[in-house]
Every structure is written in C-alpha cells, then in structure tokens.
Motif scaffolding. Structure first.
Motif, PDB file in Angstrom:
ATOM      1  N   ILE A 153      30.345  24.091  19.064  1.00  0.00           N
ATOM      2  CA  ILE A 153      30.732  25.236  18.427  1.00  0.00           C
ATOM      3  C   ILE A 153      31.930  25.697  19.657  1.00  0.00           C
ATOM      4  CG2 ILE A 153      30.249  27.770  18.202  1.00  0.00           C
ATOM      5  CD1 ILE A 153      27.279  27.156  17.439  1.00  0.00           C
ATOM      6  N   ARG A 154      32.999  26.004  18.879  1.00  0.00           N
ATOM      7  CA  ARG A 154      34.162  26.428  19.637  1.00  0.00           C
ATOM      8  C   ARG A 154      34.138  28.091  19.283  1.00  0.00           C
ATOM      9  NH1 ARG A 154      38.271  24.200  17.597  1.00  0.00           N
ATOM     10  NH2 ARG A 154      39.499  26.183  16.783  1.00  0.00           N
ATOM     11  N   ARG A 155      33.947  28.474  20.936  1.00  0.00           N
ATOM     12  CA  ARG A 155      33.877  30.249  20.581  1.00  0.00           C
ATOM     13  C   ARG A 155      34.952  30.824  20.813  1.00  0.00           C
ATOM     14  NH1 ARG A 155      28.426  31.022  20.481  1.00  0.00           N
ATOM     15  NH2 ARG A 155      27.108  29.684  21.263  1.00  0.00           N
ATOM     16  N   GLU A 156      35.617  31.602  19.792  1.00  0.00           N
ATOM     17  CA  GLU A 156      36.942  32.252  20.034  1.00  0.00           C
ATOM     18  C   GLU A 156      36.538  33.642  19.702  1.00  0.00           C
ATOM     19  OE1 GLU A 156      40.334  30.313  18.307  1.00  0.00           O
ATOM     20  OE2 GLU A 156      39.842  28.809  19.699  1.00  0.00           O
ATOM     21  N   PHE A 157      37.438  34.729  19.630  1.00  0.00           N
ATOM     22  CA  PHE A 157      37.207  35.952  19.103  1.00  0.00           C
ATOM     23  C   PHE A 157      38.636  36.530  18.753  1.00  0.00           C
ATOM     24  CE2 PHE A 157      34.351  35.263  22.737  1.00  0.00           C
ATOM     25  CZ  PHE A 157      33.076  35.827  22.140  1.00  0.00           C
ATOM     26  N   ASP A 158      38.685  37.615  17.740  1.00  0.00           N
ATOM     27  CA  ASP A 158      39.671  37.817  16.892  1.00  0.00           C
ATOM     28  C   ASP A 158      40.377  39.125  17.860  1.00  0.00           C
ATOM     29  OD1 ASP A 158      38.095  40.241  16.301  1.00  0.00           O
ATOM     30  OD2 ASP A 158      37.801  39.712  14.127  1.00  0.00           O
ATOM     31  N   GLU A 159      41.307  39.909  17.149  1.00  0.00           N
ATOM     32  CA  GLU A 159      41.766  40.876  17.970  1.00  0.00           C
ATOM     33  C   GLU A 159      40.770  42.123  18.131  1.00  0.00           C
ATOM     34  OE1 GLU A 159      42.686  40.967  13.558  1.00  0.00           O
ATOM     35  OE2 GLU A 159      43.075  39.506  15.239  1.00  0.00           O
ATOM     36  N   ASN A 160      39.987  42.068  17.305  1.00  0.00           N
ATOM     37  CA  ASN A 160      38.979  43.250  17.220  1.00  0.00           C
ATOM     38  C   ASN A 160      37.622  42.761  18.504  1.00  0.00           C
ATOM     39  OD1 ASN A 160      40.288  44.860  15.591  1.00  0.00           O
ATOM     40  ND2 ASN A 160      39.413  43.723  13.893  1.00  0.00           N
ATOM     41  N   GLY A 161      37.878  41.688  19.008  1.00  0.00           N
ATOM     42  CA  GLY A 161      36.730  41.141  19.742  1.00  0.00           C
ATOM     43  C   GLY A 161      35.579  40.573  19.058  1.00  0.00           C
ATOM     44  N   GLU A 162      35.770  40.546  17.852  1.00  0.00           N
ATOM     45  CA  GLU A 162      34.619  39.964  16.956  1.00  0.00           C
ATOM     46  C   GLU A 162      34.712  38.426  16.965  1.00  0.00           C
ATOM     47  OE1 GLU A 162      32.093  41.443  15.583  1.00  0.00           O
ATOM     48  OE2 GLU A 162      33.012  43.504  16.240  1.00  0.00           O
ATOM     49  N   PRO A 163      33.709  37.616  17.178  1.00  0.00           N
ATOM     50  CA  PRO A 163      33.661  36.327  17.088  1.00  0.00           C
ATOM     51  C   PRO A 163      34.011  35.658  15.763  1.00  0.00           C
ATOM     52  CG  PRO A 163      31.181  37.279  17.031  1.00  0.00           C
ATOM     53  CD  PRO A 163      32.064  38.165  17.154  1.00  0.00           C
ATOM     54  N   VAL A 164      34.799  34.537  16.096  1.00  0.00           N
ATOM     55  CA  VAL A 164      35.443  33.842  14.921  1.00  0.00           C
ATOM     56  C   VAL A 164      34.417  32.726  14.565  1.00  0.00           C
ATOM     57  CG1 VAL A 164      37.210  32.564  13.864  1.00  0.00           C
ATOM     58  CG2 VAL A 164      37.750  34.277  15.619  1.00  0.00           C
TER      59      VAL A 164
END
Length: 220
Positions: A153-164
């Motif tokens: 899993i690659r953990r990234e977050f969107d502009e709202n801080g929600e996980p993608v």
C-alpha cells in the motif's frame, strides 16, 4: 425451527447471535417449542445449493421435524426471487408455515413474492454500484481490490487530508520472487512445483494472491 444467516459483505458474525436471540424470544412469546436451529455464516442470500444450513433445514421439513420455519426477516431467507419461491413451495408441500420475527405472522405467497422482488432489485443495485465504482477507481489508476503479492500500500492524502485509497507500490523483494517464478516456468517447471520451490528456497511468503493462477499453496 429457527434459521439465521449473515453475509460477509454486509454483516459480521455477531449478526447470527442477534438473529438467534430475537428468534428464541419470539418462540417463547408464541408459546412454541424450538425444535432446532440452523445457521449459514458468511453466505450470500443469492445462493441456494451452497447453503448447508438451509439445505439441512429443508431436509428436516421432509422428515416432519417441525411445522414452522422461522427467520428474522425474509431477506435472511433469500435475496433471489426464484429461490424464495422454491423454498416456500418446498415448505408448503410438507405443510410447514414460513414465519418471520419482523412480520409476526405466517408469510403468504403474495407477500413473499413482493418482498423477494424488492430484495433482488436492491441486490442488483448494489452489484451495479459496486461494479461501476470499481471501474471509476481503475480509470484513475488505482486498484479497486485487495493487495496482490508483489505490491504494498502506498499512503497518500488528498487536498482535504483524506487518504487516497487504492494506491500501490511495487515491493522489490516480493517482485523478485514473482520474477523468479516466471523464470522457472519459462524453463519448463510446472506452476505448482514452482510455487512450492519458491516457498522453500525464498522463504515464507504472503497468503495474498500474486496473479491469476498463482497463489500461496497454504491458501489453496
């Protein structure tokens, strides 16, 4: 006779205990005797032959073991119109009434038909939304499923801080094992022996699927 079922996609094992408790309370209020209880755990309501609990319950109706088939709601019995009608037909043939705790009365053929149609429509809508949701995820370059062997899993977050969700990166060590398997396969080693040798020579590896046709022998 009491029947309970839960499906893995929507519920958890605690649902069975709840259904059984509510069913037993209903039996006591009615002044009945509970002859038996049958359970199908983690089985879809759209199946029929693959439900051992339901099949055993229907077999007991043939032997005259009970005169009322009780379940919490009709969707616990089945979400398929054809299967619902088939079950009711079998029960009626053996002079067994179908009751639900929710309805508090015997279920007629008309009621069963109407509720079965609604349940099947809901199931089809869920399937459609699931398929379209997976397509949308794939279109955006993400994975609409579990983690295959060879990825992490690659953990990234969107502009709202929600996980993608659905982002993956290649796991170098696991990828090397997959490449090794295909190299051996190209040399003529059969896939089953290939996987077993990979497990022995390259160490224990994940129970996750690698790709079509290749799974950890432990999960076979």
């Amino acid at each position: 006779m009491l029947y309970a079922r839960y499906s893995t996609d929507q519920q958890n094992p605690a649902s069975i205990e709840t259904q059984v408790d509510l069913g037993k309370d209903f039996v006591l209020r009615q002044g009945w005797y509970l002859a038996d209880t049958f359970v199908d755990a983690g089985v879809s309501g759209s199946s029929f032959e693959t439900r051992p609990g339901l099949q055993a319950a229907l077999a007991k109706s043939n032997a005259g073991a009970y005169d009322v088939f009780l379940c919490l709601t009709l969707d616990r019995l089945s979400r398929d119109l054809e299967h619902s009608a088939r079950i009711l037909k079998i029960l009626q043939f053996h002079d067994v009434e179908l009751w639900t705790v929710h309805g508090g009365a015997a279920v007629s053929s008309m009621e069963l038909g109407l509720r079965a149609v609604l349940s099947q429509e809901v199931l089809e809508q869920v399937r459609y939304r699931t398929r379209e949701g997976m397509k949308t995820v794939a279109k955006h370059g993400r994975v609409p499923g579990g983690i295959c062997y060879g990825y992490r899993i690659r953990r990234e977050f969107d502009e709202n801080g929600e996980p993608v969700r659905g982002l993956r990166s290649i796991d170098a060590d696991e990828a090397a094992t997959i490449i090794w398997i295909f190299e051996r396969y190209a040399e003529g080693l059969k896939s089953g022996k290939n996987c077993r040798r990979a497990q022995c020579t390259r160490g224990a590896w994940s129970a996750r699927p690698t790709m079509a046709g290749y799974r950890n022998p432990r999960s076979s």
